[in-house]
Design a protein around this motif. Structure first.
Motif, short mmCIF file in Angstrom:
data_model
loop_
_atom_site.label_atom_id
_atom_site.label_comp_id
_atom_site.label_asym_id
_atom_site.label_seq_id
_atom_site.Cartn_x
_atom_site.Cartn_y
_atom_site.Cartn_z
N ASP A 151 0.81 -1.23 0.00
CA ASP A 151 0.00 0.00 0.00
C ASP A 151 0.84 1.27 0.00
OD1 ASP A 151 0.86 -0.43 2.60
OD2 ASP A 151 -1.04 0.11 3.54
N CYS A 155 1.78 3.62 -7.38
CA CYS A 155 0.96 3.02 -8.44
C CYS A 155 1.37 3.72 -9.74
CB CYS A 155 -0.52 3.21 -8.15
SG CYS A 155 -1.62 2.45 -9.37
N HIS A 208 -0.47 3.05 -3.81
CA HIS A 208 -1.61 2.15 -3.89
C HIS A 208 -2.65 2.50 -2.83
CE1 HIS A 208 0.24 -0.32 -6.92
NE2 HIS A 208 1.29 -0.59 -6.16
N TYR A 221 -7.41 -0.65 -11.37
CA TYR A 221 -6.04 -1.04 -11.05
C TYR A 221 -5.98 -2.34 -10.25
CZ TYR A 221 -5.11 3.75 -12.48
OH TYR A 221 -5.04 4.91 -13.21
N TYR A 222 -7.00 -2.61 -9.46
CA TYR A 222 -7.03 -3.80 -8.60
C TYR A 222 -8.37 -4.49 -8.84
CZ TYR A 222 -4.20 -0.10 -6.60
OH TYR A 222 -3.35 0.97 -6.45
N GLU A 304 -3.22 -7.51 -4.16
CA GLU A 304 -2.61 -7.98 -5.40
C GLU A 304 -3.34 -9.19 -5.96
OE1 GLU A 304 1.90 -7.25 -5.67
OE2 GLU A 304 1.57 -7.70 -3.56
#
Length: 484
Positions: A151, A155, A208, A221-222, A304
């Motif tokens: 985290d 990013c 992140h 993104y995730y 992830e």
């Protein structure tokens, strides 16, 4: 840890920048400001700082006699959530004939700046002060990307335009930073975000944590960054789906929606027949306990992974499964007494937002509240390496089925007899712990289950009688074996 000779040397060195002394035993603000300042280590000494309690400014001892309660209260400073991120500190005492000295030893933070109630305290020579913008920038630049948690890492695909900066400025920032500091802070929003570890100045992109908390579309993104709620009519996933919802978006907004959903939809108050002339209102699930379990899933999950947090409601129970098993120092044999943080920046943000009251105490509070409500203890599943699961049984259904002599009494034991081949809930926890560590001791089991050593021995004897476990080798040096 300092020895007696080292403590004496520090007490006589009145000019040391690494030492603060006080005779007060109840000035919590002063203690926390000193711990915060030592954590930030703006001078980059890379050496611990020491707060000596029971010592006057001239180095003389005050005659303090340290109690266990005082030592415990001081140790609790680490996890009460007022200093963020949590400081790396230890508390101990040294006896002297003239009086005890309590030592709070503080190591430099890996991820500064550290704040106490929204203010960044630093050491300026032998005194402490609130950091100015230049000093705050020095602390930000000290962060090491090498080895950083997920985290905290940048990013790289994202930019400032991917963040809801109005949400950060208008909602989060006033909760995280002292009002007077904010009024004087005229820096661009990137630097404000960076000071809280939501933006990486060097890489010119959000971290992140920044995307997860304030992102316009975090799921881009995730892929698994959402909570999937499904309500089933029956007791398994093959039964009819009667309701489902996907909680997705920035976590600041999602957490609020999730909290309201638990209170209005999951808690569910029902009239329960008590006698021919009386009914009582009972809760299927206590709001705060379920909220804590879900917040833990959001906080500790592996972002992830492409899998979501699964929040499933069955006719008789709730199940929460999140990607990522126990992390770091946490193990089946020491859970929940030992905790570790896969996402420390998210954990800090959830504390700021009020969804975490205190670190390291949540599961113990959950178990107590569930027991008092009549649900029995939550059952944790450590068996699967890549996910972490928890099950909570519906207190109203247990009572209606006659599984509780009184709500909150013996329900956990009765549940096990119904659902686990005459294995009680405490015994299910014991079996799970043994699967995770075949050499676990009875004392360690007692801590995990939350019952006495004598009760643990009784449960182990019962499991042996049921043919669920057997002991291989001697009491010392042997191990447990689960019998299929």
């Amino acid at each position: 840890m300092l020895n007696e000779k080292q403590i004496v040397q520090y007490l006589t060195d009145l000019e040391s920048e690494q030492v603060e002394r006080t005779v007060s035993t109840n000035n919590l603000d002063k203690f926390c400001e000193a711990i915060c300042a030592f954590s930030n280590d703006v001078a980059n000494t890379k050496a611990p700082g020491y707060l000596f309690i029971g010592v006057a400014d001239n180095g003389r001892l005050s005659g303090l006699r340290a109690t266990d309660k005082l030592l415990k209260d001081l140790a609790n400073i680490r996890s009460d959530g007022n200093i963020l991120p949590q400081p790396a500190m230890s508390v101990y005492k040294q006896f002297f004939p003239e009086g005890d000295v309590i030592v709070i030893e503080v190591k430099p933070a890996l991820f500064p700046p550290v704040r106490y109630k929204g203010k960044i305290w630093i050491r300026v020579g032998a005194r402490k002060a609130v950091a100015n913008e230049s000093e705050e920038r020095i602390l930000m630049e000290k962060r090491s990307i090498q080895g950083a948690t997920f985290d905290l890492r940048p990013c790289a695909e994202a930019s400032l335009s991917d963040l809801k900066t109005d949400l950060f400025n208008g909602y989060y920032l006033p909760r995280a930073v002292d009002r007077k500091i904010l009024e004087q802070d005229k820096r661009p929003v990137e630097y404000k975000l960076a000071s809280l570890r939501f933006y990486d100045i060097k890489s010119h992109c959000p971290t992140h944590a920044g995307i997860l908390l304030f992102g316009i579309n975090p799921e881009y993104y995730y892929f698994g960054a959402y909570i999937q709620y499904v309500r089933f009519e029956g007791k398994d996933v093959a039964s009819k789906v009667v309701n489902e919802h996907k909680f997705t978006g920035d976590l600041v907004t999602v957490l609020g929606k999730l909290d309201t959903f638990i209170e209005t939809t999951i808690e569910q108050k029902h009239p329960v027949f008590v006698s021919a002339l009386r009914e009582e209102t009972r809760r299927s699930y206590p709001h705060l306990a379920i909220r804590e379990l879900l917040m833990n899933a959001v906080m500790h999950r592996d972002y992830e992974s492409n899998a979501p947090v699964k929040f499933y409601e069955f006719a008789d129970r709730l199940e929460v499964v999140n990607p990522g098993g126990l992390y770091g120092n946490a193990r089946p044999e020491n859970f929940p007494t030992v905790n570790d943080y896969r996402n420390p920046i998210l954990a800090e943000a959830m504390k700021v937002l009020g969804y975490v009251n205190r670190f390291n105490r949540g599961i113990l509070s959950v178990q107590q509240e569930l027991t008092e409500n009549g649900n029995g203890k939550a059952i944790f599943d450590f068996d699967k390496m890549t996910v972490f699961g928890v099950t909570v049984y519906n207190a109203v259904e247990l009572l209606r089925d006659g599984l509780g002599e009184k709500v909150g009494e013996k329900v956990g034991e009765k549940v096990g007899e119904k659902v686990g081949e005459k294995v009680t809930q405490n015994q299910e926890v014991i079996l799970t712990a043994i699967k995770g560590n075949s050499r676990i001791t009875a004392k360690e089991l007692a801590i995990i289950v939350g019952i006495s050593d004598r009760k643990i021995e009784e449960n182990i004897r019962k499991l042996k009688e049921l043919g669920k476990i057997k002991r291989i080798g001697p009491a010392k040096g042997g191990h447990w074996e689960i019998v299929d």
